[in-house]
Design an enzyme around this catalytic site. Structure first.
Site, short mmCIF file in Angstrom:
data_model
loop_
_atom_site.label_atom_id
_atom_site.label_comp_id
_atom_site.label_asym_id
_atom_site.label_seq_id
_atom_site.Cartn_x
_atom_site.Cartn_y
_atom_site.Cartn_z
N GLY A 167 12.23 -31.33 -30.89
CA GLY A 167 10.81 -31.13 -30.69
C GLY A 167 10.35 -31.37 -29.26
NE ARG A 295 24.02 -34.76 -35.34
CZ ARG A 295 23.05 -33.96 -34.91
NH1 ARG A 295 23.24 -33.23 -33.82
NH2 ARG A 295 21.91 -33.85 -35.56
C1 MV4 Z 1 9.84 -23.34 -34.41
C2 MV4 Z 1 8.72 -23.44 -35.27
C3 MV4 Z 1 8.02 -22.30 -35.56
N1 MV4 Z 1 8.38 -21.12 -35.01
N2 MV4 Z 1 10.16 -22.13 -33.89
C4 MV4 Z 1 10.79 -27.98 -34.06
C5 MV4 Z 1 12.09 -28.67 -33.74
C6 MV4 Z 1 13.04 -27.61 -33.34
N3 MV4 Z 1 14.37 -27.85 -33.86
C7 MV4 Z 1 12.48 -26.34 -33.86
N4 MV4 Z 1 11.10 -26.61 -34.22
C8 MV4 Z 1 10.28 -25.61 -34.60
N5 MV4 Z 1 10.58 -24.39 -34.10
C9 MV4 Z 1 9.45 -21.06 -34.20
N6 MV4 Z 1 9.78 -19.88 -33.66
C10 MV4 Z 1 8.40 -24.69 -35.80
C11 MV4 Z 1 9.18 -25.78 -35.47
C12 MV4 Z 1 8.81 -27.03 -36.09
C13 MV4 Z 1 9.63 -27.66 -37.02
C14 MV4 Z 1 10.89 -27.15 -37.36
C15 MV4 Z 1 11.67 -27.77 -38.28
C16 MV4 Z 1 11.23 -28.93 -38.90
C17 MV4 Z 1 10.01 -29.47 -38.57
C18 MV4 Z 1 9.19 -28.85 -37.63
C19 MV4 Z 1 7.95 -29.39 -37.32
C20 MV4 Z 1 7.16 -28.77 -36.40
C21 MV4 Z 1 7.58 -27.60 -35.77
#
Ligand code: MV4
Length: 447
Positions: A167, A295
């Site tokens: 994040g 991992r």
């Molecule tokens: C995103 C998304 C919405 N659209 N990408 C947050 C951590 C990172 N690993 C990817 N994340 C996100 N990417 C797109 N194109 C929303 C998130 C996201 C999120 C993703 C997984 C679990 C929790 C989250 C909480 C907020 C935003």
């Protein structure tokens, strides 16, 4: 069966103990390492021997590569298990292990390298035929070109740092006027935070679930998946509850997403335990590759409880050159499993709450597994991750799992420090959680 004779575990806490257990069952001698703050830790007492590798601060101990390699040298360890976090996905560490002739228990260095970069891993996933969100490569474009491509993509979009993660280094953008200024801010942040200002832009998924697929591979080209985990319940990008199966996937989608993970693993020559992460769009029921973690993960017990496969034992055996003992048909997944991360933290603020554990009572009974490292009289140090225990709950279906979890969390007593147990109980009582009607924004909105 080929076997290491002695494994050094380059980690602390519950995961160090978890790895020790698999080593002991395999008849492999164990070396733990500890910082000066961890002399009284359980992973030190449970290992055959332990070496102090530096002061409390993890940059001087658990991240101290020369110190850890010296500990392996003086104890005669022939392999190192990194657990998760710390050095688990550190390419330099894996390279140094090879140089000093000690086996790094994890995938080959090329996989660590290529999956460590968000833009590169996305391109590889696309080449492997795995669905991805098409990126705009910000650093290769003039401002005018960025704007025209974003306009074509349509809002909302998200700007991400290629070297970011958890994040950090990402921002949602809703209108054209903010694109260039946000790119500038994120570039500065990314350079300061990760030493790399490479950014990309992709379509923002408004209502996603976080779904990930467990992979197990050996060094002979055999690859299986061990089903998916749904890790949608997160707070500030920290996972709070993980479960399997994902209650949003149809059998057909589940097969598709799991097979796409196997395809990616095959494409990159993966040869250990690993996880492929996806965003699943609740509005379109499409999934998109996010990243691959090279991992063993915190939430691996969820998969172990559904499959009866000791993932760390298999990972160790594969690192030693043994062939996979399972074909895809042998992997049988049953029941419903949830994992609750118990953190030493203030449930109101999520701020760490280290200190003396005056009383500890862990839950038990049918369907309960506890992976912890604390005990009554233990002092939780302030220097490391606040997770002190994982309660893994199995049931015949999601309803039984939820009711059993409420019972188990109700039995749990951690005296002397604050924990997030009450947060878990609030989630389990929530109507939308129980009806499976939520996305990754659940905790931001509710708790
Ligand atoms: C995103 C998304 C919405 N659209 N990408 C947050 C951590 C990172 N690993 C990817 N994340 C996100 N990417 C797109 N194109 C929303 C998130 C996201 C999120 C993703 C997984 C679990 C929790 C989250 C909480 C907020 C935003």
């Amino acid at each position: 069966m080929k076997k290491f004779s002695k494994i050094l575990i380059a980690n602390r806490g519950e995961i160090a103990i978890r790895v020790l257990r698999s080593c002991k069952e395999l008849g492999i001698e164990t070396v733990s390492v500890h910082s000066e703050a961890d002399e009284d830790s359980l992973h030190v007492k449970l290992a055959d021997e332990s070496v102090c590798i530096g002061p409390a601060k993890s940059s001087l101990s658990y991240l101290n590569i020369p110190s850890i390699l010296s500990a392996a040298e003086i104890t005669g360890a022939d392999a190192i298990h990194p657990g998760y976090g710390f050095l688990a996905e550190n390419e330099e560490f894996a390279t140094m292990c090879k140089k000093w002739n000690v086996e790094f228990i994890g995938p080959n260095i090329d996989c660590i390298h290529s999956m460590g970069d968000k833009i590169e891993s996305k391109a590889i996933a696309k080449a492997a035929g795995v669905p991805t969100l098409e990126p705009i490569h910000v650093n290769e474009l003039e401002d005018e070109e960025i704007l025209s491509q974003v306009k074509e993509m349509g809002f909302p979009v998200i700007i991400k740092a290629s070297a970011g993660g958890g994040g950090r280094g990402m921002r949602r953008v809703d209108e054209l006027d903010s694109v260039i200024s946000t790119v500038a801010v994120l570039k500065k942040e990314a350079l300061a935070g990760f030493g790399d200002d490479t950014l990309f832009i992709e379509k923002y998924i408004e209502s996603p679930r976080h779904i990930e697929v467990q992979i197990l591979a050996d060094k002979h080209g055999n690859i299986v998946h061990v089903g998916e985990r749904d890790c949608t319940i997160q707070r500030r990008f920290q996972k709070v509850i993980e479960e399997s199966p994902s209650p949003v996937l149809s059998p057909e989608k589940r097969e598709e997403i799991c097979q796409s993970a196997v395809r990616l693993a095959r494409h990159v020559g993966y040869d250990s335990a690993g996880t492929v992460e996806y965003l699943y769009d609740l509005n379109t029921q499409e999934f998109y590759f996010m990243e691959m973690n090279t991992r063993i993960q915190v939430e691996h017990p969820v998969t172990e409880e559904r499959s009866n496969i000791d993932l760390i034992k298999e990972q160790i055996l594969h690192a030693c050159g043994n062939r996979m003992r399972y074909s895809q048909r042998d992997v049988e997944l049953t029941g419903h499993v949830m994992e609750f991360r118990i953190n030493a933290e203030d449930p109101a603020t999520s701020m760490p709450s280290p200190g003396l554990i005056t009383h500890y009572h862990r839950p038990g009974g049918l369907g309960i597994r506890v992976d912890d490292y604390i005990y009554t009289g233990y002092q939780v140090p302030p220097y490391y991750d606040s997770m002190i225990s994982k309660i893994i709950v199995s049931g015949i279906n999601r309803d039984e799992c939820i009711n059993r979890a409420r019972r188990a969390l109700g039995e749990t007593v951690v005296g002397g420090i604050k924990t997030n147990i009450s947060l878990h109980q609030r989630i389990l009582a929530d109507e939308d959680f129980r009806k499976n009607s939520y996305d990754t924004n659940f905790l931001a909105k509710k708790c």
